[in-house]
Design a protein around this motif. Structure first.
Motif, PDB file in Angstrom:
ATOM      1  N   ALA A 125      83.927  44.774   1.540  1.00 35.91           N
ATOM      2  CA  ALA A 125      85.632  45.483   2.009  1.00 35.91           C
ATOM      3  C   ALA A 125      85.332  45.859  -0.215  1.00 35.91           C
ATOM      4  CB  ALA A 125      86.228  44.553   1.486  1.00 35.91           C
ATOM      5  N   ALA A 126      85.000  46.788  -0.157  1.00 38.54           N
ATOM      6  CA  ALA A 126      83.995  47.320  -1.454  1.00 38.54           C
ATOM      7  C   ALA A 126      85.798  47.915  -2.298  1.00 38.54           C
ATOM      8  CB  ALA A 126      83.353  48.504  -1.808  1.00 38.54           C
ATOM      9  N   VAL A 127      85.929  48.261  -3.534  1.00 34.53           N
ATOM     10  CA  VAL A 127      87.318  48.416  -4.167  1.00 34.53           C
ATOM     11  C   VAL A 127      87.017  49.150  -5.334  1.00 34.53           C
ATOM     12  CG1 VAL A 127      89.394  47.966  -4.734  1.00 34.53           C
ATOM     13  CG2 VAL A 127      88.196  47.489  -3.156  1.00 34.53           C
ATOM     14  N   ALA A 128      86.203  50.358  -5.584  1.00 36.39           N
ATOM     15  CA  ALA A 128      86.211  50.900  -6.761  1.00 36.39           C
ATOM     16  C   ALA A 128      87.237  51.334  -7.177  1.00 36.39           C
ATOM     17  CB  ALA A 128      85.582  52.917  -6.835  1.00 36.39           C
ATOM     18  N   MET A 129      87.197  51.138  -9.012  1.00 34.27           N
ATOM     19  CA  MET A 129      88.334  50.989  -9.799  1.00 34.27           C
ATOM     20  C   MET A 129      87.813  51.343 -11.453  1.00 34.27           C
ATOM     21  SD  MET A 129      89.628  46.763 -10.134  1.00 34.27           S
ATOM     22  CE  MET A 129      90.321  46.721  -8.050  1.00 34.27           C
ATOM     23  N   GLY A 130      88.401  51.587 -12.145  1.00 39.25           N
ATOM     24  CA  GLY A 130      87.971  51.834 -13.366  1.00 39.25           C
ATOM     25  C   GLY A 130      87.913  50.387 -14.409  1.00 39.25           C
ATOM     26  N   GLY A 131      87.150  50.683 -15.342  1.00 38.19           N
ATOM     27  CA  GLY A 131      86.770  48.643 -15.928  1.00 38.19           C
ATOM     28  C   GLY A 131      88.103  48.533 -16.554  1.00 38.19           C
ATOM     29  N   GLY A 132      89.491  49.436 -16.758  1.00 36.96           N
ATOM     30  CA  GLY A 132      90.622  48.068 -17.485  1.00 36.96           C
ATOM     31  C   GLY A 132      90.824  48.009 -16.535  1.00 36.96           C
ATOM     32  N   THR A 178      77.343  52.614  -0.458  1.00 40.25           N
ATOM     33  CA  THR A 178      76.434  51.185   0.719  1.00 40.25           C
ATOM     34  C   THR A 178      77.037  49.899   0.968  1.00 40.25           C
ATOM     35  OG1 THR A 178      74.480  52.206  -0.421  1.00 40.25           O
ATOM     36  CG2 THR A 178      74.077  50.307   0.307  1.00 40.25           C
ATOM     37  N   TYR A 179      77.948  49.289   0.063  1.00 37.75           N
ATOM     38  CA  TYR A 179      78.155  48.550   0.229  1.00 37.75           C
ATOM     39  C   TYR A 179      79.545  48.244   0.982  1.00 37.75           C
ATOM     40  CZ  TYR A 179      76.259  45.619  -4.030  1.00 37.75           C
ATOM     41  OH  TYR A 179      75.499  45.291  -4.691  1.00 37.75           O
ATOM     42  N   ARG A 184      86.821  40.812  -1.372  1.00 37.28           N
ATOM     43  CA  ARG A 184      86.980  42.429  -1.624  1.00 37.28           C
ATOM     44  C   ARG A 184      86.508  42.377  -3.250  1.00 37.28           C
ATOM     45  NH1 ARG A 184      93.278  40.880  -1.649  1.00 37.28           N
ATOM     46  NH2 ARG A 184      92.549  39.395  -1.822  1.00 37.28           N
ATOM     47  N   PHE A 185      85.498  42.995  -3.109  1.00 38.91           N
ATOM     48  CA  PHE A 185      84.803  43.292  -4.465  1.00 38.91           C
ATOM     49  C   PHE A 185      84.789  44.547  -4.931  1.00 38.91           C
ATOM     50  CE2 PHE A 185      79.817  43.984  -5.683  1.00 38.91           C
ATOM     51  CZ  PHE A 185      79.885  42.900  -6.293  1.00 38.91           C
ATOM     52  N   ARG A 186      85.071  45.063  -6.072  1.00 36.32           N
ATOM     53  CA  ARG A 186      84.687  45.828  -7.119  1.00 36.32           C
ATOM     54  C   ARG A 186      83.360  46.551  -7.250  1.00 36.32           C
ATOM     55  NH1 ARG A 186      82.103  48.280 -11.573  1.00 36.32           N
ATOM     56  NH2 ARG A 186      83.617  50.279 -11.811  1.00 36.32           N
ATOM     57  N   VAL A 223      94.291  41.042  -6.989  1.00 35.93           N
ATOM     58  CA  VAL A 223      94.378  42.416  -5.457  1.00 35.93           C
ATOM     59  C   VAL A 223      92.294  42.139  -5.180  1.00 35.93           C
ATOM     60  CG1 VAL A 223      94.310  45.009  -5.935  1.00 35.93           C
ATOM     61  CG2 VAL A 223      95.780  43.240  -6.912  1.00 35.93           C
ATOM     62  N   ILE A 224      91.388  41.770  -6.073  1.00 35.91           N
ATOM     63  CA  ILE A 224      90.101  41.028  -5.554  1.00 35.91           C
ATOM     64  C   ILE A 224      89.531  40.277  -5.660  1.00 35.91           C
ATOM     65  CG2 ILE A 224      90.076  44.596  -6.273  1.00 35.91           C
ATOM     66  CD1 ILE A 224      88.538  43.629  -8.835  1.00 35.91           C
TER      67      ILE A 224
END
Length: 325
Positions: free
Chosen positions: A150-157, A143-144, A132-134, A167-168
């Protein structure tokens, strides 16, 4: 680098134009920056161009053209397109397409960004798909997903806590210097430099249109000259800073540097081109900007790629000689 730009503007205008640099969130949140400048709540703002892809998909082509716009444009070639291939004129048009009362000033190219950090080495895309990849939001992250990650978009913090809690399993952020400041090396030890999702990343300054109009011709020119200087100063600064950071990561933090699996490049590039084509069919201005980049690439990339191959081979020969010692 933003303060460096501000100092140059102050000197070039003999102090008639001064930029007060406030931290993110001091007046408005990062995501509200563009609208706040447009409405005149603040006179100017600074962020990354691709943040505004939600307002217009073409913002991605100026801020983070996925996989080098699918035509081999790296961060240096991007500046060539921007300054001499028609990019700057299209960039000025971008704000009109958004219906924003804004004058944009391109300031800071970054990249190429690293593929990212992993718990264990990956030898193929099959290994990559286990994690699971940020990822960054927008087209690079999509594209991922399209190649089965298993792309997960999340904020830097949220990234480091998510890694610590499981979680990732892997993540990307930027380059060795920002990554080391972020603290990835405390959690993960396997690092991959070569990635395609953000070969080019650009940050820019937004000035309220009414404020820009009130500036004199000399003041406007001074800002433009300082901005052009910022492009090369930013590139130069980051090469050295990232080099120092990578040396520290590998020598003092037991970070292992790996080459990205070859099948990644083929799969990611193919998926990126499909997404770019899809967006071009949906939006005329997106298609116009991308066509400009493709026209530029037909002329510039064969030369630049050939020259860079020689440069890369030269650099790798030196890097390998250091490693043997």
């Amino acid at each position: 680098m933003l303060k460096d730009f501000a100092d140059n503007v102050k000197q070039l205008t003999n102090g008639s134009v001064q930029l007060e640099i406030l931290p993110a969130g001091a007046v408005v949140g990062v995501k509200e920056t563009l609208e706040a400048v447009d409405k005149g709540l603040i006179e100017g703002g600074f962020a990354w161009t691709h943040y505004w892809s939600g307002y217009h998909p073409a913002a991605m082509l100026f801020g983070s053209p996925v996989a080098g716009a699918g035509v081999g444009i790296d961060n240096i070639a991007f500046i060539s397109w921007f300054m001499y291939g028609g990019g700057k004129e299209l960039y000025d048009q971008l704000w009109k397409e958004m219906k924003m009362n804004i004058k944009g000033i391109m300031l800071q190219p970054v990249g190429p960004e690293a593929l990212g950090w992993f718990k264990k080495p990956i030898k193929s895309m099959a290994d990559f798909r286990k994690y699971r990849f940020r990822t960054p939001p927008g087209l690079p992250g999509q594209t991922y997903k399209d190649i089965g990650i298993a792309a997960v978009a999340m904020g830097g913090g949220d990234i480091l806590p998510a890694l610590e809690k499981g979680v990732i399993d892997a993540a990307e952020w930027c380059c060795p210097k920002p990554d080391s400041v972020f603290g990835f090396q405390k959690v993960l030890k396997h690092y991959y430099l070569q990635g395609l999702h953000q070969v080019v990343v650009n940050a820019d300054l937004y000035i309220n249109g009414n404020v820009w109009k009130k500036l004199t011709a000399d003041e406007k020119n001074a800002i433009k000259v300082a901005a052009d200087a910022s492009l090369i100063r930013s590139l130069s600064y980051r090469i050295y800073e990232n080099g120092k950071a990578l040396k520290d990561l590998t020598e003092n933090w037991d970070v292992q540097l790996h080459d990205t699996p070859e099948d990644y490049f083929v799969e990611y590039m193919d998926a990126a081109k499909k997404l770019l084509n899809k967006n071009a069919k949906k939006n005329k201005f997106f298609a116009k900007v991308w066509q400009s980049q493709k026209d530029f690439a037909r002329i510039a990339v064969p030369y630049w790629a050939g020259a860079q191959t020689a440069n890369a081979n030269l650099g790798q020969a030196y890097a390998q000689s250091i490693m043997k010692k």
